[in-house]
Scaffold this motif. Structure first.
Motif, mmCIF file in Angstrom:
data_model
loop_
_atom_site.group_PDB
_atom_site.id
_atom_site.type_symbol
_atom_site.label_atom_id
_atom_site.label_comp_id
_atom_site.label_asym_id
_atom_site.label_seq_id
_atom_site.Cartn_x
_atom_site.Cartn_y
_atom_site.Cartn_z
ATOM 1 N N PHE A 144 -2.877 35.314 -47.325
ATOM 2 C CA PHE A 144 -1.706 34.965 -48.122
ATOM 3 C C PHE A 144 -0.695 36.098 -48.063
ATOM 4 C CE2 PHE A 144 -4.605 32.049 -50.295
ATOM 5 C CZ PHE A 144 -3.773 30.972 -50.547
ATOM 6 N N GLU A 204 2.194 34.799 -52.494
ATOM 7 C CA GLU A 204 1.545 33.512 -52.279
ATOM 8 C C GLU A 204 2.515 32.444 -51.780
ATOM 9 O OE1 GLU A 204 -0.802 32.073 -55.478
ATOM 10 O OE2 GLU A 204 -1.782 33.996 -55.822
ATOM 11 N N TYR A 262 3.694 32.361 -48.696
ATOM 12 C CA TYR A 262 3.436 32.113 -47.287
ATOM 13 C C TYR A 262 1.958 32.319 -46.989
ATOM 14 C CZ TYR A 262 8.415 32.177 -47.082
ATOM 15 O OH TYR A 262 9.724 31.877 -47.313
ATOM 16 N N LEU A 263 1.534 31.613 -45.980
ATOM 17 C CA LEU A 263 0.140 31.699 -45.585
ATOM 18 C C LEU A 263 0.120 32.021 -44.090
ATOM 19 C CD1 LEU A 263 -2.692 31.096 -46.787
ATOM 20 C CD2 LEU A 263 -2.471 28.802 -45.878
ATOM 21 N N THR A 271 3.730 27.860 -48.214
ATOM 22 C CA THR A 271 2.768 27.132 -49.039
ATOM 23 C C THR A 271 3.454 26.046 -49.863
ATOM 24 O OG1 THR A 271 2.997 28.829 -50.694
ATOM 25 C CG2 THR A 271 1.093 28.976 -49.270
ATOM 26 N N SER A 318 4.147 23.278 -46.836
ATOM 27 C CA SER A 318 3.162 23.191 -45.741
ATOM 28 C C SER A 318 3.803 23.247 -44.371
ATOM 29 C CB SER A 318 2.342 21.897 -45.810
ATOM 30 O OG SER A 318 1.828 21.707 -47.054
ATOM 31 N N SER A 354 -6.396 33.660 -53.292
ATOM 32 C CA SER A 354 -5.031 34.164 -53.200
ATOM 33 C C SER A 354 -4.871 35.442 -54.029
ATOM 34 C CB SER A 354 -4.059 33.097 -53.681
ATOM 35 O OG SER A 354 -4.128 32.998 -55.077
ATOM 36 N N SER A 405 -5.060 30.280 -56.425
ATOM 37 C CA SER A 405 -5.416 29.235 -55.463
ATOM 38 C C SER A 405 -6.389 29.769 -54.422
ATOM 39 C CB SER A 405 -4.164 28.671 -54.789
ATOM 40 O OG SER A 405 -3.267 29.690 -54.501
ATOM 41 N N ALA A 442 -7.444 29.248 -50.348
ATOM 42 C CA ALA A 442 -7.116 28.660 -49.051
ATOM 43 C C ALA A 442 -8.433 28.372 -48.361
ATOM 44 C CB ALA A 442 -6.274 29.611 -48.225
ATOM 45 N N VAL A 470 -4.761 24.504 -49.315
ATOM 46 C CA VAL A 470 -4.675 25.426 -50.439
ATOM 47 C C VAL A 470 -4.960 24.627 -51.697
ATOM 48 C CG1 VAL A 470 -3.228 27.019 -51.709
ATOM 49 C CG2 VAL A 470 -3.028 26.870 -49.239
ATOM 50 N N THR A 501 -1.304 22.535 -50.785
ATOM 51 C CA THR A 501 -0.755 22.674 -49.448
ATOM 52 C C THR A 501 -1.804 22.153 -48.477
ATOM 53 O OG1 THR A 501 0.292 24.693 -50.181
ATOM 54 C CG2 THR A 501 0.204 24.340 -47.819
#
Lengths: 530, 953
Positions: free
Chosen positions: B69, B73, B75-76, B89, B92, B382, B387, B389, B399, B409
């Motif tokens: 992450f 949080e 962006y992933l 996130t 998506s 996260s 959350s 992932a 997510v 997500t």
């Protein structure tokens, strides 16, 4: 995201064609035949119900009463469509009376028009039964008298003298005469809004008239200009019927029915289902054939209710018997079924169970609703918190479904077999095969727990459906328990029965194959001839 | 088109007399075999100056690496071997891709501990590249002499820079030796110093690395042994930290062999907080270190305060040797990931049996999230702990919110068949399934992904995909594919997924004997010309163990299995409202031979190019034509929910192909009825002619091809010896009839002449099954080209010992009129699908590493959308957002009362924010090509409708 749990899909059995068609079912619902004999067994020539009128008039005339008018030779009977009892009857007294031919009650139920054998057209007041008007223009018997569908004072008549005439109630003479038919005119009807007339004659033609054009005169051999359309059929036209909408006309000539498209001016279909001459036509929403003991001379379908559902099927026969078949409305049918169920439950002494079920259907709180207590919040409550909503849905699945999900394979099979639901058993067996668990489900059983499974197999192994699944199950039972044969009498009996059943099936299959072989021989022979 | 019709007519006219004069055929036969002289090798294609484009690879599998992450949080980070992808996130969607060098692959990545805009990406060649992911620029390249397997970043106490901890493997004479290496990234000096902290003594590779408490404690493990490096008493000044030797000397290393196979590991550092602990904290140190690992058998082992226990044990020899972990046995299969929750109250573990388990440590209470459909590969909590992932084996990352476990997500990649040629390093337990494998040949693992291009929406590929593909399970057969994935090839985005057959989503995926259950496999998938109807064929065979009770000798098992094959032909209608395919008709065993119970497979399914009709052929040697029919019940039309006539599909014509002469003992009264082993169908481009050909195991008369009138199903013409054997696929392109078999032949059906033919040089070692699985023919009508793909090996290893990793495919595109190929292209791994793009002139080439490329003519406008190519689409927006985010994060670092209040406010507001699921958004924007979208104000309204709705409790 976790996948939602859905119930197991049932196995599907191939669908065989239904024994009854929808139409057959529909007409079978016209039950409870009522047979009314006419006086002197006089043939019933004509039946006409004023309620059957398809057309609503522009002027809002509410029928004071509606009648089914039954014409026998000497007598007009007016029946009430509700009670099917005779309300009025019109009889011509005196010796010079000629038989009546057609009686039609105006759609407001006040005036009845009829034609007689002596060529008269008469109108009666249905209440006082007094003659209001009598026209003597036709020279030969009048077979058709019909009220105008829109105009309350207009009417038409067709006579054996080959003419078609239009009448106006207040005037003394016919307002319009149509010449052109070369033979008896035995049927006729207004088309659509009544601007056109269609008639059928024994000269094998159907003519469509426009009464706004002069109908010619008796001398004119040539066809009048008023005939806007003419169809030639192969036999004398006995009956004619305008379908709602007025664009389609159905004529019966001999044993054939011709469906005519008036817009395109061409025949649409020809139907030939009857063996003898068709005498009468009526509009209904389904088709069927019903057998009557004597020649049918007239028929009508009486509609009722706001949706104009077919209610009564009235058939008049040569022998003077009037048959009225009645179709129950759905609500009546339901109530009757419910009553029946309740009665059987009472007879079997299961009335408590029945009541409980009824209670469940009604749902909770209905007593409160009836009592009107304060704590009933009514159906329009703003928020209803249903804590069990999720759980209830889960309950709906079959019990074996739950057992399968919990990997209790043996239990699932037991539950299915004990339920006696054949599709359910097949579903569970299929699921067990798909999960490689059939062996597990069948193993570790004693003679007691194996009994229902063998019983089911013995009952169904001769049925071809899902034979591979059943055979596999039987094989697996033998594989697992063959060494136990001889230990338990009951088990041995069942195995023996299974053996016999399988042997029997094999013999059947063998003879089938033999037959197939013979047929293929014949086929091969036939092929060489070609 | 009129020309084609004329040709068809002509062919038909030619045909009728020829059937009646077999002599003519024999004459022709001679000419055909003469024409074999023409069959040569495929000529070389000049690599330059080609008029076709090859797009850069897209798709690909996400690496089996914990998702990362961004600090806020928002962006992933997910990586395929080609690069690290930055996904948002919130929606998506892919924001950016940090591509690796084309010859290099990503192995691991980690976010910088000092600058949240920076990410370190390690590559197989040994370079670590530092990216600024907000701008997409490379900041720094740190070379390494050894290959890097894992990267962790820590900020060592009293320093202001990142220290990279890596597992690297040194190649020595005695094999590969793993090291734990540390590097200080010194910004000012712009140089890095490399320090090998620990040299692994065992042969099995180090798999896990966890650095805690600013580099004070390092946990590492191989499958069999745990290593803990700790810095207990070193207190130097910051200059000392830079000194490689001193830094190395800080650590004391303790080894702890494990009795079980470790498959995942996590550790955390927590300050001691109870009174008793505080009193003793001087002695014990201020932090306690908790460790958890999972094993291949499905247990999790939890060690609290492990370092202290280890020390105690060393000091006091009387204590037991074992560290006495808390063992939690729940998972049915290997635990593939285990993590501490942020508050360390929970241990979250995900297993290969698709269940996510949250274990509350205090109470021992478990919370399960079952039915995830696909094995869990890895999991990340996260940074805020709100959350998780979850990376699943169907190549998707989800997510989940921690509170209600609802997905926020969903990022699915392309889910087509994936065959890894590099063996997994993770330990495995031999299972019944892996022990009773049908095949020993790893090449059998390559399969076909049934795929078709949707003519209704030309960007969409419809792929039959497996539920779960776990390359750590070693099975030499392609995974069965019960699901349909709709994938947009041009934007590289997943569109929808739905089940096509019975599947194991909600049932246990093992049988009572602990064998893995198999789902039905969708073998064919075709779509009607108008895109409204889909037809699929699926197969399911019971495992051998389930039918062995029916036979006395084991050699009969296979035929009993075949006898119990379940084959369905299904017809699906596109339902506009629910946006999915709805099953209308299912045909059970459409090609069951009446004479041979074992012959029941469906070999081919083709769609009519103009009308709504399909044709199938199968092992019973019959071609069936399928047409829709309005369903009648008792003579009246059965109406659906909206008053439309319900439609069912029925077989309108069935045509028997030639009988295959019985082989074997001719003296038998009832010789076994032979069945074809292969059959193929093709419609001509105008749909007037249907061509069928079949082949049996004994090549009694190879190459007999039948031409039927597609409307009436009558045989017009049969032509022998059109090919020699090893049939793979056939197809029409105008007047040309193309046959791909052991060689490629292009016939002109009007003049009945062989235009050209080529030998394919498929490696001899491949079995016919493997050849079929890896050879493809696709036709593109609009560009009047066709593409073939055949498996190849590197020339040096031809016909020698080679493994699946040496296999690749050669895609060659031809114009049917000219024998010189337009373009030839070698893929990195064998293909799993070759799809012609209807309506555009191009082909999609999908390979076994789940990567695809689009081959298209240069003049065509189609190319991969910029998102796939990683163009900086949204730089500005992202940058600004992230800058703001950064500030917030910085604020977090500064402790302060008012700040805390503000933060609470923000959190509250965040809580009230509606969770808008990506599919809801996609539902608004993803309604086909841009020109078909509703007016802008309507889109705006619906978006506002999604976000603007009052939050409901």
């Amino acid at each position: 995201m976790a996948a939602e749990v859905t119930p197991l899909e049932q196995v599907r059995v191939p669908v065989a064609p239904s024994a009854l068609t929808a139409d057959q079912k529909y007409w079978a619902s016209f039950s409870s035949q009522l047979l009314l004999p006419s006086q002197n067994s006089a043939p019933i020539i004509n039946i006409y119900s004023s309620s059957a009128s398809q057309y609503k008039s522009a002027s809002s005339v509410t029928p004071t009463s509606s009648y089914i008018a039954i014409t026998t030779s000497q007598r007009i009977q007016l029946l009430s469509p509700q009670t099917l009892k005779q309300v009025k009857s019109i009889t011509r007294g005196g010796t010079n009376s000629s038989p009546y031919h057609s009686a039609q009650v105006r759609r407001d139920g006040r005036i009845c028009i009829l034609g007689t054998d002596s060529g008269q057209v008469q109108t009666y007041d249905t209440n006082s039964r007094a003659i209001l008007k009598q026209w003597d223009e036709h020279k030969q018997p009048v077979w058709v008298t019909k009220w105008h569908p829109k105009d309350l004072i207009g009417a038409m008549s067709c006579s054996d003298d080959g003419t078609v005439r239009l009448w106006d109630l207040p005037s003394e003479a016919s307002t319009w005469k149509g010449y052109g038919h070369r033979d008896y005119v035995r049927c006729g009807t207004f088309l659509g809004d009544g601007n056109l007339i269609a008639t059928g004659s024994y000269d094998q033609t159907i003519r469509v008239w426009d009464p706004r054009i002069d109908g010619g005169n008796s001398e004119g051999n040539t066809s009048s200009r008023a005939t806007v359309m003419q169809f030639k059929l192969k036999a004398p036209v006995e009956a004619i019927l305008a379908l709602p909408g007025g664009n389609t006309l159905v004529g019966a000539a001999g044993e054939k029915i011709a469906v005519l498209d008036l817009v395109a001016g061409r025949p649409l279909h020809s139907m030939q289902n009857h063996q003898k001459t068709i005498t009468s036509l009526a509009v209904a929403s389904h088709v069927a054939g019903i057998k009557y003991p004597s020649p049918v001379l007239s028929l009508d379908v009486v509609t009722a209710g706001p949706q104009k559902e077919d209610r009564h099927l009235c058939v008049g026969t040569q022998s003077g018997l009037l048959s009225i078949r009645t179709r129950l409305t759905e609500s009546v049918m339901k109530a009757r079924k419910e009553k029946e169920k309740e009665m059987t439950a009472l007879m079997e002494g299961k009335i408590d169970e029945y009541d409980q079920r009824q209670q469940k259907k009604k749902g909770r709180g209905w007593e409160k609703r009836l009592r009107g207590t304060k704590d009933y919040i009514g159906e329009g409550a703003d928020i209803i918190i249903d804590g069990d909503a999720g759980r209830k849905r889960g309950k709906k699945g079959a019990t074996w479904d739950v057992a399968l999900r919990k990997l209790q394979y043996g239990l699932a099979l037991d539950l299915a077999v004990n339920s006696g639901d054949n599709i359910g058993i097949l579903t569970v067996l299929t699921a067990l095969v798909h999960r490689s668990a059939l062996k597990t489900a069948l193993s570790d059983r004693d003679s007691h727990t194996l009994k229902p499974i063998l019983k089911w197999l013995n009952k169904h192994i001769m049925n071809m459906q899902f034979i591979r699944l059943k055979a596999d199950t039987a094989m697996l039972v033998l594989e697992l328990y063959a060494e136990r044969i001889g230990e338990n009498l009951e088990f041995d009996e069942q195995i023996k029965e299974l053996h016999n059943k399988v042997r029997q099936s094999c013999e059947v299959a063998q003879s089938c194959l033999g037959t197939l072989g013979m047929i293929s021989l014949l086929e091969a022979d036939g092929g060489s001839d070609r | 088109m009129r020309r084609q019709e004329k040709e068809a007519e002509k062919a038909a006219l030619d045909a009728t007399p020829q059937v009646e004069h077999p002599r003519q055929i024999t004459i022709k036969k001679g000419t055909h075999f003469d024409s074999d002289v023409d069959v040569k090798d495929v000529p070389e294609v000049p690599s330059r100056g080609s008029s076709w484009n090859i797009s850069r690879p897209a798709g690909g599998r996400f690496l089996d690496h914990d998702p990362v992450f961004s600090l806020g949080e928002k962006y992933l980070f997910l990586a395929t071997k080609r690069g690290v992808h930055v996904y948002s996130t919130a929606d998506s969607l892919l924001v950016r891709t940090l591509f690796a060098n084309p010859n290099d692959t990503v192995t691991s990545y980690a976010l910088s501990s000092t600058n949240p805009n920076h990410i370190y990406v390690a590559h197989s060649a040994g370079d670590i590249i530092l990216w600024d992911w907000t701008s997409g620029g490379e900041v720094l390249t740190i070379p390494s002499k050894w290959a890097i397997r894992a990267v962790t970043i820590a900020k060592v106490h009293r320093t202001e820079y990142d220290t990279i901890f890596t597992i690297e493997s040194e190649k020595t004479k005695n094999g590969v030796r793993d090291h734990i290496v540390a590097r200080h990234v010194l910004w000012k000096a712009a140089k890095t110093t490399e320090m090998s902290l620990y040299r692994w003594k065992r042969d099995d590779p180090l798999l896990f690395l966890k650095v805690l408490d600013g580099g004070n404690v390092i946990f590492a493990a191989s499958a069999k042994e745990l290593v803990v490096g700790s810095d207990g008493h070193h207190h130097g000044d910051s200059d000392d930290e830079l000194d490689p030797i001193k830094f190395k000397e800080r650590y004391t290393w303790r080894e702890q062999p494990s009795t079980v196979d470790i498959t995942c590991l996590d550790a955390e550092a927590r300050p001691r907080h109870t009174d008793q602990d505080v009193k003793r904290s001087d002695k014990l140190g201020q932090m306690k270190y908790n460790l958890v690992y999972g094993d291949a058998q499905g247990s999790t082992y939890i060690y609290e305060d492990i370092l202290h226990k280890m020390e105690q044990r060393e000091q006091n020899k009387k204590l037991e040797k074992s560290l006495k972990p808390r063992v939690d046995r729940w998972h049915r299969e290997a635990v593939s990931t285990v993590k501490w929750s942020l508050d360390s109250n929970y241990v979250i573990s995900g297993g290969k049996e698709t269940v996510l388990v949250l274990l509350q440590l205090e109470t021992g209470k478990r919370q399960n999230l079952p039915h995830l459909t696909s094995a869990i590969l890895s999991l990340t909590v996260s940074p805020k702990g709100t959350s998780y992932a979850v990376h699943l084996a169907d190549n998707s990352v989800m997510v989940l919110s921690t509170s209600e476990l609802q997905p926020k997500t969903n990022i699915p990649g392309i889910q087509s068949l994936f065959t890894s040629t590099t063996p997994s390093l993770l330990p495995q337990v031999p299972t019944i399934t892996s022990l009773c494998q049908v095949s020993d040949d790893p090449v059998d693992a390559f399969g076909r992904t049934p795929a078709v291009n949707n003519p209704h929406n030309p960007n969409h590929l419809l792929l039959a995909v497996p539920a779960s593909q776990d390359n750590s399970v070693d099975i030499n057969s392609p995974a069965p594919a019960p699901f349909l994935q709709t994938f947009d090839a041009f934007t590289g985005r997943h569109v929808t997924r739905q089940a096509l057959s019975r599947n194991l989503a909600i049932t246990a995926n093992i049988g009572p004997d602990l064998t893995k259950l198999k789902e039905p496999n969708v073998t064919h998938i075709q779509i009607s010309a108008n895109g409204q109807w889909l037809s699929t064929v699926e197969e399911w065979t019971p495992p051998a163990a389930d039918v062995d009770f029916t036979v006395y000798t084991k050699d009969k098992v296979v035929s009993e299995q075949k006898r119990r094959l379940e084959t369905y032909l299904k017809f699906w209608r596109w339902d506009q409202e629910s946006d999915q395919w709805v099953l209308e008709t299912r045909v059970d065993l459409p090609h069951q031979s009446p004479n041979n119970p074992v012959a029941n497979r469906v070999f081919d399914l083709v769609a009519h190019p103009r009308l709504t009709a399909f044709a199938t052929t199968g092992q019973d040697g019959v071609v069936r034509l399928w047409t829709p029919k309005t369903r009648l019940g008792d003579g009246t039309v059965i109406r659906g929910a909206k008053g439309e006539g319900a439609i069912s599909w029925r077989c309108s014509h069935s045509i028997e192909l030639e009988n295959i002469p019985a082989v074997g003992d001719a003296g038998l009264d009832f010789p076994a009825v032979p069945a074809p082993t292969k059959a193929k169908l093709a419609y001509s481009n105008d749909g007037s002619i249907l061509v069928a050909t079949q082949e049996s195991s004994k090549a009694y008369e190879a190459g007999l091809v039948h031409f039927f009138d597609a409307a009436t199903g009558t045989l017009k013409y049969s032509e022998p010896a059109m090919y020699l054997g090893g049939l793979i696929d056939i197809g029409f392109l105008g007047r040309y009839f193309i046959i791909l078999s052991d060689d490629l032949r292009v016939w002109d059906v009007v003049t009945n002449k062989l235009i050209y033919g080529f030998k394919l040089r498929i490696p001899h070692k491949l079995t016919p099954m493997q050849k079929t699985a890896m050879s493809y023919l696709a036709l593109n009508v609009s560009s009047n080209t066709f593409a073939i793909a055949v498996p190849k090996t590197n020339a040096g290893t031809a016909d020698m010992l080679w493994g699946p990793e040496d296999l690749f495919s050669t895609v060659t595109i031809f114009n049917p009129a000219r024998p010189d190929p337009i373009i030839s292209y070698d893929t990195a791994s064998p293909l799993t699908a070759l799809v012609s793009l209807t309506g555009t002139s191009g082909f999609v080439v999908l390979d076994a590493s789940a990567e695809y490329r689009i081959l298209s003519p240069k003049n065509s406008t189609m190319s991969l959308s910029s998102t796939v190519n990683g163009e900086p689409l949204q730089i500005e927006a992202v940058k600004e957002e992230e800058d703001i985010q950064m500030e917030e994060d910085d604020d977090d670092a500064v402790p302060g009362a008012e700040r805390g209040d503000d933060e609470d406010m923000v959190d509250l507001m965040n809580d009230e924010k509606r969770v808008v699921r990506p599919e809801q958004l996609a539902g608004i924007f993803d309604n086909g090509p841009s020109f078909a979208l509703p007016p802008v104000h309507e889109i705006f309204k619906s978006v506002v409708g999604l976000y603007g709705k009052k939050a409901t409790a």
